[in-house]
Design an enzyme around this catalytic site. Structure first.
Site: not given
Ligand SMILES: NC(=O)c1ccc[n+]([C@@H]2O[C@H](COP(=O)([O-])OP(=O)(O)OC[C@H]3O[C@@H](n4cnc5c(N)ncnc54)[C@H](O)[C@@H]3O)[C@@H](O)[C@H]2O)c1
Length: 390
Positions: A13, A35, A83-84, A137, A162, A202, A293, A296
């Site tokens: 995203f 990935a 990536a996460a 956060d 997480y 959400l 709910d 946690g």
């Molecule tokens: N979305 C939010 O509201 C939010 C808020 C705070 C922090 N973050 C952080 O921002 C970052 C991006 O969030 P997002 O919402 O875009 O996440 P997401 O889940 O939409 O996308 C994660 C991307 O990482 C890739 N990925 C997962 N495991 C992998 C691996 N082992 N190797 C390579 N690629 C891999 C997935 O294919 C995917 O494209 C994350 O680190 C997340 O913790 C997100």
């Protein structure tokens, strides 16, 4: 070292929004290592797949041989690490993948980044290199109603697997700066919203279900508060931290837009009532269902991002000050997202929709409808009344 950045997880995203903004605003080449897990959608970047400054590599950050050869080959001046595994409910049901990607994957990337950085021949190349780690956060835990917002010195108190896995990765990044001198930057941001978000979170989940007349599962009493950050503002702030941040520092990024979950869902329903006056599911608010709910469940998040509103040297204000007044979560923003999803759903089901697509978004609609198809396969529980969003 080349004028290239390596971005991990940029088919997700936030990453896909970052790629589009980067290619429009910056001159460096961008290599996306992803990935393509369930959350990755190559279709989000279909518009730029042939772009001369964009290169996609399908692979895992845990694959150290791949990461090492990619760094040697591409010689990037920065790594931006998105990536996460990012969905709290999934981390409660199955934490292992979060440990593997968020902790071990970040460790693998740091090790390879350190080796690459040490191998750089020139001192000025070493000084220019950055490892920017994108975090959340949620590492700070939960706030009570009148508590002051999280700032960079708030003690870590993660409450979900997480959040704990992200906290661990933040600590590793910090340690690689303090122990080895790796030039790191960490950003901790609040809940993002915007295009290309997988409909398990959400806002897209509620739009997705409401358009289909399915229950809108709201956790608990719906009074949990999130500080909504528009994804485009987040990407601008990341670029600003990359260019101006001080190595070893962390920077909070928020939207100054605290909203209760229930209010967000009611606004979405009101927007859809307006957008689809002939809908059989109107009033959409009648689809709201309160569900047990989440264990946690953090009550409130709020971010104090005054640190990035000034440059590391004090003044003048950095461009990120703009997000203080920039894009709060407004009804027009939700309207744009809802109509986008509405069109994507029409595209997906091949039914003709009364609502005209947003002009020039045909490819984005293809990407969004691919995500909706994925969601249909992956979200049977959320599409009923079992709850589930972040
Ligand atoms: N979305 C939010 O509201 C939010 C808020 C705070 C922090 N973050 C952080 O921002 C970052 C991006 O969030 P997002 O919402 O875009 O996440 P997401 O889940 O939409 O996308 C994660 C991307 O990482 C890739 N990925 C997962 N495991 C992998 C691996 N082992 N190797 C390579 N690629 C891999 C997935 O294919 C995917 O494209 C994350 O680190 C997340 O913790 C997100």
């Amino acid at each position: 070292m080349n004028d290239t950045i390596l971005v991990t997880g940029a088919a997700g995203f936030i990453g896909s929004n970052f790629v589009l903004q980067w290619l429009a605003a910056e001159s460096a080449l961008l290599v996306n290592l992803d990935a393509l897990t369930y959350a990755g959608n190559a279709g989000s970047l279909i518009d730029v797949s042939e772009h001369p400054r964009y290169h996609f590599v399908h692979g895992d950050i845990n694959d150290r041989r791949l990461v090492s050869s990619l760094l040697a080959e591409q010689q990037p001046s920065a790594i931006i690490h998105f990536a996460a595994e990012s969905h709290v409910d999934r981390s409660i049901r199955g934490p292992e993948e979060f440990i593997r990607t968020n902790i071990q994957g970040t460790f693998a990337l740091l090790e390879e980044a350190k080796a690459y950085w040490k191998s750089l021949a020139e001192e000025d190349q070493k000084a220019r290199f950055r490892f920017l780690h994108v975090s959340t956060d949620e590492v700070y835990g939960s706030l009570a109603e009148h508590d002051p917002a999280f700032c960079e010195t708030t003690p870590y108190a993660p409450n979900s697997p997480y959040a704990a896995s992200k906290a661990a990765s933040d600590h590793l990044v910090r340690a690689y700066h303090h122990t080895y001198g790796l030039p790191t930057l960490t950003t901790n941001c609040s809940n993002n919203y915007g295009p290309f978000q997988f409909p398990e979170k959400l806002i897209p989940l509620m739009i997705h279900n409401a358009l289909r007349g399915e229950p809108l599962p709201v956790y608990g009493d719906g009074q949990n508060v999130r500080d909504w950050l528009y994804v485009g503002d987040h990407c601008s702030a990341i670029r600003c931290v990359l260019h101006r941040g001080r190595c070893g520092e962390t920077y909070n990024i928020g939207g100054r837009s605290e909203r209760r979950n229930l209010d967000v869902v009611r606004t979405i329903c009101a927007v859809l009532d307006e957008l689809r006056p002939d809908s059989l599911h109107k009033p959409h608010a009648e689809l709201i269902t309160f569900v047990t709910d989440r264990p946690g469940h953090d009550r409130r998040y709020a971010i104090d991002f005054s640190k990035i509103s000034i440059t590391p040297t004090g003044s003048p204000p950095s461009p990120t000050a703009a997000i203080a007044t920039g894009s709060p979560l407004t009804t027009p923003k939700l309207e744009a997202l809802a109509s986008h999803a509405d069109c994507a759903q029409g595209h997906h089901s091949r039914r003709r929709h009364w609502h005209a697509p947003l002009s020039g978004h045909a490819l984005h609609l293809q990407a969004a409808s691919a995500h909706l198809r994925q969601a249909d396969d992956l979200l049977p529980a959320q599409r009923a009344d079992a709850g589930g969003y972040s």
